[in-house]
Design a protein around this motif. Sequence first.
Motif, mmCIF file in Angstrom:
data_model
loop_
_atom_site.group_PDB
_atom_site.id
_atom_site.type_symbol
_atom_site.label_atom_id
_atom_site.label_comp_id
_atom_site.label_asym_id
_atom_site.label_seq_id
_atom_site.Cartn_x
_atom_site.Cartn_y
_atom_site.Cartn_z
ATOM 1 N N GLY A 166 3.128 -2.542 5.574
ATOM 2 C CA GLY A 166 4.135 -1.695 6.201
ATOM 3 C C GLY A 166 3.688 -1.165 7.553
ATOM 4 N N GLU A 167 4.645 -1.096 8.475
ATOM 5 C CA GLU A 167 4.337 -0.609 9.823
ATOM 6 C C GLU A 167 5.354 0.464 10.243
ATOM 7 O OE1 GLU A 167 2.145 -0.811 12.250
ATOM 8 O OE2 GLU A 167 0.709 -2.213 11.385
ATOM 9 N N VAL B 207 -2.549 3.426 12.843
ATOM 10 C CA VAL B 207 -3.542 3.889 11.892
ATOM 11 C C VAL B 207 -4.058 5.247 12.352
ATOM 12 C CG1 VAL B 207 -5.770 3.430 10.838
ATOM 13 C CG2 VAL B 207 -4.228 1.555 11.333
ATOM 14 N N PHE B 208 -4.042 6.245 11.488
ATOM 15 C CA PHE B 208 -4.464 7.578 11.853
ATOM 16 C C PHE B 208 -5.862 7.828 11.322
ATOM 17 C CE2 PHE B 208 -0.494 7.808 13.455
ATOM 18 C CZ PHE B 208 0.503 7.675 12.505
ATOM 19 N N THR C 37 3.827 3.583 4.954
ATOM 20 C CA THR C 37 2.377 3.408 4.861
ATOM 21 C C THR C 37 2.029 1.928 4.817
ATOM 22 O OG1 THR C 37 2.209 3.412 2.438
ATOM 23 C CG2 THR C 37 2.254 5.555 3.538
ATOM 24 N N GLY C 38 0.808 1.613 5.223
ATOM 25 C CA GLY C 38 0.365 0.233 5.295
ATOM 26 C C GLY C 38 -0.705 -0.119 4.279
ATOM 27 N N LEU C 39 -1.373 -1.220 4.539
ATOM 28 C CA LEU C 39 -2.388 -1.894 3.720
ATOM 29 C C LEU C 39 -1.717 -2.849 2.731
ATOM 30 C CD1 LEU C 39 -4.963 0.925 2.900
ATOM 31 C CD2 LEU C 39 -5.068 -0.769 4.728
ATOM 32 N N TYR C 40 -2.258 -4.054 2.659
ATOM 33 C CA TYR C 40 -1.750 -5.021 1.701
ATOM 34 C C TYR C 40 -2.000 -4.516 0.281
ATOM 35 C CZ TYR C 40 -1.359 -8.286 5.604
ATOM 36 O OH TYR C 40 -1.015 -8.884 6.791
ATOM 37 N N GLY C 41 -0.973 -4.559 -0.524
ATOM 38 C CA GLY C 41 -1.086 -4.101 -1.888
ATOM 39 C C GLY C 41 -0.899 -2.607 -2.064
ATOM 40 N N ASN C 42 -0.739 -1.886 -0.955
ATOM 41 C CA ASN C 42 -0.592 -0.431 -1.053
ATOM 42 C C ASN C 42 0.427 0.115 -0.063
ATOM 43 O OD1 ASN C 42 -1.411 1.892 -2.479
ATOM 44 N ND2 ASN C 42 -2.721 2.532 -0.778
#
Length: 233
Positions: free
Chosen positions: A98-99, A3-4, A68-73
Amino acid sequence: MAVFRFMTSPALFALLLSILLHAGAFLAAKPKSDPIYGIEVVKEYPHDPEAFTQGLLYTANSTLYESTGLYGNSSVRRVALETGKVELIHRMPDAYFGEGMTLFDDRLLQVTWKTTTGFIYKKKTLNKIGRFTHQMLDGWGLATDGKIIFGSDGSSTLYHIDPHTFKVIAKHVVKYKGVEVPNLNELEYINGEVWANVWQTDCIARISSKDGSMLGWIYLPSLRKELLAAGNT
């Protein structure tokens, strides 16, 4: 999980030796005898401020591939470095976060948070062409030297993974002065070394790709101070 902290900046981020990272504090002191390096930001590029960047790699023709990460995004993207324009995007199912991601041959390999499931995409089209199951405890970071895959799962372990079977062929516990270095995160392979940002710190660990031994640190408190001074949270 990579995470940035400057993901919500006004569309600017530092491209720093092909590695991006977030901030915190890890080293309470910097012994003069240890190989600890600083950094110089040489250029900044525009970037989607809504992208929760997890994996990032540079290829020819000023092109970035980004996970990019986050559930749903969560997504996999092809991005123009100079403009920050998202040229192509593959949106992931809402159930996946996503990781880290790396490029092996013409395949993009991506891991996902809190699972042992990874996905394979065509570099040219970003079409998903397969999935794999890995043997790490979680999916955080990936990198490659073109022969094997290096992986991290948020622990102090650096994994060597067969790029065809995705089986772990070796693993090394990374230690600094006898103490395990936890939270190994996004990975980059650079000149025989694996560079790992340490989650929620100001540090990149320089690690031997052969045996997991510590080769030094890159220490970045100045980058965080500059970002905060510019109004980033």
